[in-house]
Enzyme design. Structure first.
Site, PDB file in Angstrom:
ATOM      1  N   SER A 154       0.726  -1.260  -0.107  1.00  0.00           N
ATOM      2  CA  SER A 154      -0.158  -0.025   0.250  1.00  0.00           C
ATOM      3  C   SER A 154       1.060   0.917   0.013  1.00  0.00           C
ATOM      4  O   SER A 154       1.886   1.386   0.633  1.00  0.00           O
ATOM      5  CB  SER A 154      -1.073   0.191   1.306  1.00  0.00           C
ATOM      6  N   HIS A 165      -0.999  -0.912  -4.275  1.00  0.00           N
ATOM      7  CA  HIS A 165      -2.313  -1.063  -3.986  1.00  0.00           C
ATOM      8  C   HIS A 165      -2.383   0.575  -3.401  1.00  0.00           C
ATOM      9  O   HIS A 165      -1.764   0.881  -2.827  1.00  0.00           O
ATOM     10  CB  HIS A 165      -1.967  -1.591  -2.217  1.00  0.00           C
ATOM     11  N   ASP A 200      -4.890   3.249  -1.870  1.00  0.00           N
ATOM     12  CA  ASP A 200      -5.595   3.861  -0.906  1.00  0.00           C
ATOM     13  C   ASP A 200      -6.324   5.500  -1.177  1.00  0.00           C
ATOM     14  O   ASP A 200      -5.203   5.849  -1.521  1.00  0.00           O
ATOM     15  CB  ASP A 200      -5.691   3.841  -0.292  1.00  0.00           C
ATOM     16  N   MET A 234      -9.244   8.026  -0.395  1.00  0.00           N
ATOM     17  CA  MET A 234     -10.013   8.329   1.085  1.00  0.00           C
ATOM     18  C   MET A 234     -10.102   9.478   0.989  1.00  0.00           C
ATOM     19  O   MET A 234      -9.322  10.735  -0.065  1.00  0.00           O
ATOM     20  CB  MET A 234      -9.186   8.689   2.029  1.00  0.00           C
ATOM     21  N   HIS A 257      -8.659   0.723  -4.295  1.00  0.00           N
ATOM     22  CA  HIS A 257      -9.226   0.855  -3.705  1.00  0.00           C
ATOM     23  C   HIS A 257      -9.572   1.718  -3.493  1.00  0.00           C
ATOM     24  O   HIS A 257      -9.825   3.066  -2.321  1.00  0.00           O
ATOM     25  CB  HIS A 257      -8.869   0.419  -2.090  1.00  0.00           C
ATOM     26  N   MET A 261     -12.751   4.084  -1.345  1.00  0.00           N
ATOM     27  CA  MET A 261     -13.120   4.510   0.085  1.00  0.00           C
ATOM     28  C   MET A 261     -13.743   6.002   0.049  1.00  0.00           C
ATOM     29  O   MET A 261     -13.119   6.833   0.855  1.00  0.00           O
ATOM     30  CB  MET A 261     -12.047   4.311   1.479  1.00  0.00           C
ATOM     31  N   MET A 318     -11.754  -6.004   4.729  1.00  0.00           N
ATOM     32  CA  MET A 318     -10.560  -4.801   6.138  1.00  0.00           C
ATOM     33  C   MET A 318     -10.352  -5.407   7.174  1.00  0.00           C
ATOM     34  O   MET A 318     -11.762  -5.668   7.664  1.00  0.00           O
ATOM     35  CB  MET A 318     -11.311  -3.464   5.681  1.00  0.00           C
ATOM     36  N   ASP A 360      -6.625  -6.756   4.149  1.00  0.00           N
ATOM     37  CA  ASP A 360      -5.928  -5.117   3.968  1.00  0.00           C
ATOM     38  C   ASP A 360      -5.910  -4.905   5.825  1.00  0.00           C
ATOM     39  O   ASP A 360      -7.079  -4.819   6.588  1.00  0.00           O
ATOM     40  CB  ASP A 360      -6.757  -4.292   2.818  1.00  0.00           C
ATOM     41  N   GLY A 412      -2.746  -3.820   8.994  1.00  0.00           N
ATOM     42  CA  GLY A 412      -2.393  -4.720  10.475  1.00  0.00           C
ATOM     43  C   GLY A 412      -1.722  -6.675   9.690  1.00  0.00           C
ATOM     44  O   GLY A 412      -1.009  -7.120  10.445  1.00  0.00           O
ATOM     45  N   SER A 467       2.744  -0.611   5.942  1.00  0.00           N
ATOM     46  CA  SER A 467       4.208  -0.771   7.177  1.00  0.00           C
ATOM     47  C   SER A 467       5.446  -1.846   6.985  1.00  0.00           C
ATOM     48  O   SER A 467       5.916  -1.955   7.248  1.00  0.00           O
ATOM     49  CB  SER A 467       3.668  -0.315   8.512  1.00  0.00           C
TER      50      SER A 467
END
Length: 222
Positions: free
Chosen positions: A10, A35, A37, A39, A68, A70, A139, A177, A179, A200
């Site tokens: 990501s 990936h 994200d 938002m 993705h 959102m 998620m 996706d 953690g 991360s």
């Protein structure tokens, strides 16, 4: 273990001052998907990037751009991201009044269509969509921010969705996706996931560590 585990770093966790370089670096390090994200500060509590950034990054990698969305309402933005270079566009059932129509809109631009399930969303909305989706995203954190801890209950959703996908006989990616790291990745894979989104865990340590990080997530570090 599922065959053909794909890693989708990501870019939310990348160095935003050098995104093109970062996308090239993860591509060279063995990433399968990129990936992205997206938002809007409305559907989720953060604001990230728009179609122009996807368009700018597209020349930096031939890998699958896994976008993705959102955002809500989502339909007005499908065309923009499709034309910017997204290969897969994933939406949330809550992001518009007619998710089936949204998936058809994505496919009308020749793109793969995905549906995403938040931690508080039941699996029921997915069942009527099995013939339309190419990817289902679970998620495993509440969307909006990177670096959150994995929600263990997500494993049960992955197991149930893996059965649904196998029963459908269709080739559908099961993505997770939130953690995802060296500890949770094997759990997600065992539960049925075959695409792991990792921010991360991919980008820690800088570019010289990306290849090792990706190998570790895939399950054969060394």
């Amino acid at each position: 273990m599922q065959k053909n585990i794909r890693i989708a770093p990501s870019i939310l966790s990348a160095d935003f001052a050098a995104l093109g370089q970062e996308v090239r670096a993860i591509t060279e390090a063995g990433a399968d998907y990129v990936h992205v994200d997206v938002m809007d500060g409305h559907f989720v509590p953060n604001i990230t990037i728009g179609p122009d950034v996807v368009k700018a990054l597209r020349p930096h990698s031939e890998r699958t751009f896994d976008v993705h969305l959102m955002i809500s309402p989502v339909d007005p933005y499908i065309e923009g991201f499709a034309k910017a270079g997204a290969d897969i566009i994933t939406v949330h059932p809550e992001a518009g009044p007619h998710v089936h129509r949204t998936l058809q809109l994505i496919k009308s631009f020749g793109k793969k269509a995905g549906v995403s399930i938040n931690p508080g969303t039941p699996l029921a909305p997915v069942k009527p969509l099995m013939e339309e989706v190419d990817l289902i995203l679970v998620m495993s954190v509440n969307p909006g921010f990177g670096g959150q801890a994995f929600i263990p209950e997500s494993l049960r959703k992955l197991e149930s969705l893996r059965r649904m996908i196998d029963d459908s006989g269709r080739d559908i990616d099961l993505e997770v996706d939130g953690g995802i790291n060296r500890e949770t990745a094997p759990q997600a894979i065992a539960a049925g996931a075959d695409v792991l989104v990792a921010g991360s865990a991919t980008f820690k340590g800088g570019p010289e560590a990306y290849a090792e990080n990706i190998r570790a997530l895939r399950g054969h570090a060394g």
